[in-house]
Scaffold this active site. Sequence first.
Site, PDB file in Angstrom:
ATOM      1  CG  HIS A 198      -0.105   0.187   2.531  1.00 49.25           C
ATOM      2  ND1 HIS A 198       0.626  -0.847   3.090  1.00 49.25           N
ATOM      3  CD2 HIS A 198       0.103   1.268   3.348  1.00 49.25           C
ATOM      4  CE1 HIS A 198       1.235  -0.421   4.187  1.00 49.25           C
ATOM      5  NE2 HIS A 198       0.942   0.858   4.367  1.00 49.25           N
ATOM      6  CG  ASP A 200       1.991   4.904   4.814  1.00 52.29           C
ATOM      7  OD1 ASP A 200       1.377   3.824   4.796  1.00 52.29           O
ATOM      8  OD2 ASP A 200       3.101   5.055   5.365  1.00 52.29           O
ATOM      9  CG  HIS A 255       5.370   1.143   2.417  1.00 49.96           C
ATOM     10  ND1 HIS A 255       4.687   2.266   1.979  1.00 49.96           N
ATOM     11  CD2 HIS A 255       4.942   0.930   3.673  1.00 49.96           C
ATOM     12  CE1 HIS A 255       3.914   2.716   2.947  1.00 49.96           C
ATOM     13  NE2 HIS A 255       4.039   1.916   3.982  1.00 49.96           N
ATOM     14  NE  ARG A 267       9.175  -4.798  10.288  1.00 47.05           N
ATOM     15  CZ  ARG A 267       9.852  -3.696   9.945  1.00 47.05           C
ATOM     16  NH1 ARG A 267      11.133  -3.592  10.175  1.00 47.05           N
ATOM     17  NH2 ARG A 267       9.225  -2.698   9.346  1.00 47.05           N
TER      18      ARG A 267
HETATM   19  C1  GA4 Z   1      -2.284   2.459   5.804  1.00 51.73           C
HETATM   20  C2  GA4 Z   1      -1.461   3.414   6.670  1.00 51.73           C
HETATM   21  C3  GA4 Z   1      -1.902   3.388   8.145  1.00 51.73           C
HETATM   22  O1  GA4 Z   1      -1.412   2.211   8.775  1.00 51.73           O
HETATM   23  C4  GA4 Z   1      -3.434   3.455   8.286  1.00 51.73           C
HETATM   24  C5  GA4 Z   1      -4.010   2.233   7.581  1.00 51.73           C
HETATM   25  C6  GA4 Z   1      -5.531   2.053   7.639  1.00 51.73           C
HETATM   26  C7  GA4 Z   1      -5.993   1.162   8.801  1.00 51.73           C
HETATM   27  O2  GA4 Z   1      -5.262   0.270   9.216  1.00 51.73           O
HETATM   28  O3  GA4 Z   1      -7.136   1.373   9.235  1.00 51.73           O
HETATM   29  C8  GA4 Z   1      -5.919   1.489   6.255  1.00 51.73           C
HETATM   30  C9  GA4 Z   1      -4.696   1.751   5.320  1.00 51.73           C
HETATM   31  C10 GA4 Z   1      -3.770   2.609   6.145  1.00 51.73           C
HETATM   32  C11 GA4 Z   1      -5.126   2.401   4.001  1.00 51.73           C
HETATM   33  C12 GA4 Z   1      -6.402   1.741   3.379  1.00 51.73           C
HETATM   34  C13 GA4 Z   1      -7.432   1.330   4.438  1.00 51.73           C
HETATM   35  C14 GA4 Z   1      -7.189   2.133   5.705  1.00 51.73           C
HETATM   36  C15 GA4 Z   1      -6.314   0.014   6.184  1.00 51.73           C
HETATM   37  C16 GA4 Z   1      -7.089  -0.052   4.917  1.00 51.73           C
HETATM   38  C17 GA4 Z   1      -7.393  -1.170   4.297  1.00 51.73           C
HETATM   39  C18 GA4 Z   1      -3.862   3.619   9.734  1.00 51.73           C
HETATM   40  C19 GA4 Z   1      -3.963   4.514   7.388  1.00 51.73           C
HETATM   41  O4  GA4 Z   1      -4.191   5.664   7.669  1.00 51.73           O
HETATM   42  O5  GA4 Z   1      -4.180   3.999   6.126  1.00 51.73           O
END
Ligand code: GA4
Length: 325
Positions: A198, A200, A255, A267
Amino acid sequence: MVVASPNPLKRSKKTKAMGVPTIDLSLKYQQRSTLTDLIVEACEDFGIFKVVNHGISTEVISALENHGLDFFSKPTPEKHLVVGPTVPKPFGYGFRNIGNNGDVGDLEYLLLHANLSSTHPPLFGEAVDDYVGAVADLSCELLDLMAEGLWVSDKTIFSKLIRDVQSDSLLRLNHYPPLKNKDSFINGSGERIGFGEHSDPQILTILRSNDVGGLQICMPDGLWVPVQPDPNAFYVMVGDALQVLTNGRFGSVKHRAMANNSTTKARMSMNFFGAPPLNATISPIQEMVSPMNPNLYKPFTWGEYKRAMHSSRLSDCRLNLFKRR
Ligand code: GA4
């Protein structure tokens, strides 16, 4: 004024052999313009760089790390009791489930609000506030250096979104247990995944991990390359919102974290996601748009982007929804 160019050709020249650039923040004292140029280049070419000599004390980092490790070592029912349900909605403790749409990974995590005025669960004493204060300052300093390197007139144009008292920034502790069951979470390519691919969504991510590897980035040529863990450094990643603010001149980095291959050691990564307030409009800053570089994105608020992200799967390219045709 510098003419911004989302230049995919330039990006595609960079390959695995070049590795993630290292930025020495102590250059700010003597060689500021070299530093700003290097940061801009890293954001254009890779969307990720490693920061050394960042000035954040080991005590602040270890305090949060030790609290985190201590927390994750507790029996599962106790962890749920301390911070909430299995699938944090959206904050709390999570085990294997990521987001709301069926993504899973071989990890457990804590997800917390991290704007400087929010109150955190009285979980880790001062450790969360101290760490968030330090990494939020670091992300703002880096964003100001980026603005300077881009010759933007308002140097705080990016950082003020994170400094805003309503900022929607987050802190996430990811804990990848040591290898136990080889069969779990194998993807279509036979890889064991801790946290799937994904980018961020936020402006900037500041990641710190212990010395156990697992992070990989997708290079502009499509190859996945491992990122060496370095507990003394921070990795800084461009998020989707910064890609939009720079009209594609910087690219958010795809990443993932592979499942932990160590048989003995967990980790743990600590991730600060610097985000704007929910009502902030995200659209390219004026200096990044010109007749040669037309605006690539429809304007949206951070709240709208969050809604799109919570109804998407982890690996979806959410920014496509906001691209101008
Ligand atoms: C990815 C980055 C952060 O960890 C996060 C994730 C979020 C979650 O875990 O709720 C998301 C992911 C993240 C992007 C797409 C959506 C939302 C999981 C998911 C499948 C907290 C964020 O802000 O976006």
